[in-house]
Design a protein around this motif. Sequence first.
Motif, short mmCIF file in Angstrom:
data_model
loop_
_atom_site.label_atom_id
_atom_site.label_comp_id
_atom_site.label_asym_id
_atom_site.label_seq_id
_atom_site.Cartn_x
_atom_site.Cartn_y
_atom_site.Cartn_z
N VAL A 286 9.17 14.36 0.90
CA VAL A 286 8.00 13.56 0.56
C VAL A 286 6.88 13.96 1.51
O VAL A 286 7.06 13.97 2.74
N THR A 287 5.71 14.26 0.96
CA THR A 287 4.58 14.68 1.78
C THR A 287 3.92 13.48 2.43
O THR A 287 4.04 12.34 1.96
N ALA A 288 3.18 13.75 3.52
CA ALA A 288 2.46 12.67 4.21
C ALA A 288 1.35 12.09 3.34
O ALA A 288 1.03 10.90 3.43
N GLN A 289 0.78 12.92 2.47
CA GLN A 289 -0.27 12.43 1.59
C GLN A 289 0.27 11.43 0.58
O GLN A 289 -0.41 10.47 0.23
N GLU A 290 1.49 11.67 0.11
CA GLU A 290 2.06 10.79 -0.91
C GLU A 290 2.29 9.37 -0.38
O GLU A 290 2.05 8.39 -1.07
N LYS A 291 2.75 9.27 0.86
CA LYS A 291 3.02 7.95 1.40
C LYS A 291 1.97 7.47 2.40
O LYS A 291 2.14 6.45 3.05
N GLY A 292 0.85 8.21 2.48
CA GLY A 292 -0.19 7.85 3.44
C GLY A 292 -0.84 6.51 3.14
O GLY A 292 -1.12 5.72 4.06
N GLN A 293 -1.11 6.21 1.87
CA GLN A 293 -1.76 4.94 1.52
C GLN A 293 -0.88 3.75 1.85
O GLN A 293 -1.35 2.73 2.38
N ALA A 294 0.41 3.86 1.60
CA ALA A 294 1.33 2.77 1.92
C ALA A 294 1.42 2.56 3.43
O ALA A 294 1.44 1.42 3.91
N GLU A 295 1.47 3.65 4.19
CA GLU A 295 1.55 3.52 5.64
C GLU A 295 0.28 2.90 6.23
O GLU A 295 0.34 2.06 7.14
N SER A 296 -0.88 3.29 5.70
CA SER A 296 -2.14 2.72 6.19
C SER A 296 -2.23 1.23 5.91
O SER A 296 -2.63 0.43 6.77
N MET A 297 -1.84 0.83 4.71
CA MET A 297 -1.87 -0.59 4.36
C MET A 297 -0.93 -1.39 5.24
O MET A 297 -1.28 -2.47 5.74
N GLN A 298 0.27 -0.87 5.47
CA GLN A 298 1.24 -1.58 6.30
C GLN A 298 0.73 -1.70 7.74
O GLN A 298 0.90 -2.74 8.40
N MET A 299 0.07 -0.67 8.25
CA MET A 299 -0.45 -0.70 9.62
C MET A 299 -1.50 -1.79 9.78
O MET A 299 -1.50 -2.54 10.78
N HIS A 300 -2.40 -1.94 8.82
CA HIS A 300 -3.46 -2.95 8.93
C HIS A 300 -2.89 -4.36 8.81
O HIS A 300 -3.37 -5.28 9.50
N ILE A 301 -1.88 -4.55 8.00
CA ILE A 301 -1.28 -5.89 7.89
C ILE A 301 -0.59 -6.28 9.19
O ILE A 301 -0.72 -7.41 9.68
N VAL A 302 0.13 -5.35 9.79
CA VAL A 302 0.79 -5.63 11.08
C VAL A 302 -0.25 -5.92 12.15
O VAL A 302 -0.07 -6.82 13.00
N GLN A 303 -1.36 -5.20 12.14
CA GLN A 303 -2.42 -5.43 13.11
C GLN A 303 -3.00 -6.84 12.96
O GLN A 303 -3.22 -7.54 13.96
N ALA A 304 -3.24 -7.28 11.73
CA ALA A 304 -3.77 -8.63 11.51
C ALA A 304 -2.79 -9.69 11.99
O ALA A 304 -3.18 -10.69 12.62
N GLU A 305 -1.50 -9.48 11.74
CA GLU A 305 -0.50 -10.45 12.19
C GLU A 305 -0.45 -10.54 13.71
O GLU A 305 -0.34 -11.64 14.29
#
Length: 659
Positions: A278-297
Amino acid sequence: MVLPAFFSKSSPKKKSDTDSKSIHTAPDLSPRSPTRKSSSRSPTKSTREKQPRSVRKNSRTRNSSRQIFAADTHPLNLPPDERERRRSAMEAPGEALPSMDYEYDSRAPSVPSSPPMSPGIFQDMKGGRDEDRNGDSSPVPPPHGINTTSSPPPAPRAPFPPPPPLQPLQPQQPTVDAEAYKTLGNKYFIAKDYKRAIKEYTKALSVEPKSVTYLSNRAAAYMSANRYEEALADSKAAEEIEPSNVKVLHRLARIYVSLGRPADSLDVFARIASIQPVTAQEKGQAESMQMHIVQAENVIREGTAGSMAIHALDQAEKGLGFGAERPRKWQLLRGEAYLKMGNVNALGEAQNVSMSLLRRNNKDPEALVLRGRALYGQGDNEKALQHFREALNCDPDFRDAVKYLRLVQKLDRTKEEGNAAFKAGRLRQAVDLYSQALEVDPLNKGTNSKILQNRAQASIKASLKDYNSAIADCTRALTLEPTYTKAIRTRAKALGESGDWTTAVRDLKALAESNPQDAALAKEIRAAELELKKSKRKDFYKILGVEKDATENDIKKAYRKLAIIHHPDKNPDDENAAGRFKEVGEAYETLSDPEKRARYDSGEDLIDPSEMFAGGAGGFSGGVGGMNIPPEFLFNMMNGQGGGGFSFSGGGGGVPFGA
């Protein structure tokens, strides 16, 4: 009439060749069995051989032209044309029936001759019998359809069983081609007509409901139509059929991201990685979204600025599918962040978030607690308590509801006890109770700002005169709630009483600019300006070292003491002693006289009467030295002796900031 003779039997005659040629045995018309051949079905061979050749030939000729009936066949059993022919032959005058040389058709059923009828049968209308009318005994025709042969009637047949009920005809199902539906759906999908594409894929699935291809295609159409929940259902169904289908798994991961479920999407990518890279581009959007949610928490949990959590949530929401709703968890996090910010606008946004959740489910305990906390932050503790109790009704074990219910109840109780002590004049006790209330919930900006202002009011009172503490409390309250006008006024009063009327006037004027509709501020500004003017003159109370509420005896004692200390004879080497002694005498002269003291305290001594009428008779200049003079001050200065020209109501009351 010849008709009776037609039905009568011929008398037996001697057999002759003619008779043998013309008279034949009557055929039997009784039912014949299919297995038994009737002897009268056709003339026997010997009989045919005995007949002349011409008779047989004529018989064949007549049989070929029309059907032959026996002579004694009942007329009602004859066809209409034959019956009409015989009737015409009987009615012709002088003509007799032709000789009975008819040869019966072997194919026609034989009709037996009618037996002699019993007397009295078929009597005519006048009571007579046919044989009496005609004079001879003629046979009476039997009723139509009655077999008059002497053979016994056939045995009744057993009734046939009833036929089975007719079954409704089932319509023939047309042949359905699922692949044709899929092809048509693909055409609609390419044309971006997703609604029709979904319809065609659904038809294909009705034929083959377990087809992964059809499920995957319809999921793609659902995604393009922004119907992510339906797309998720189809993708999960396809994934259950073929768990290792990489194409299905990739689509499932994208759907999870569109719905705001990055953790589920990353789990799917982990499964794909076990099959192929799996390429980094394919899962990049999911990783970015998860990072921002953890930051808000983390920001909300650590109690730092709520604006950082709002920014992180805004970044996470950029990855949502078009038209997709915010996940409930994200909305609760946003509400928490607004509560952390605590300002008026943020509390209003927290209210909006909670109301959005409650419109979807008015029994959501978390949404009820969120709205109760927003109301609590706005100072509406009564409604906040109602929401906390409602949340406990929905979920009695909800810890946050129990926590905030007890918190608000304790805070309200302590605050009310402080207010009661303040009203009773127990100012020191009131200050202590307000201090305890501030420790209940240090993070509540709205309620704590009000408690701080109440404690400042108690500190200003004459029995305490703790102006510095009052100024500090009001400043802290304005830090929590910058638009709290009551705290601004209380601080201005404390500043003035502490001797800083310049800052007090500046604060009040700034408040008046932001609240032009408040008419009371103009009066307070005029009084503060007068106090500022008074603060720049000699302070007789300070010179004598007494308070502004000192009694006449206190003033007299202070004067005597200071007069001895500053008398020039006592200070021959001090050049300034005479000046100090003069100020002490001037102060005592003003303060010892009740009338002069009242004028001094009200500031009337600062007003020059010559400047009162700068605009002519009845016209006021508007102030002394640029200072606005309230009408009540002018009335007090004139002692009410304006010759009837001054009749201001209100008299000469003291200023709000006076002692």
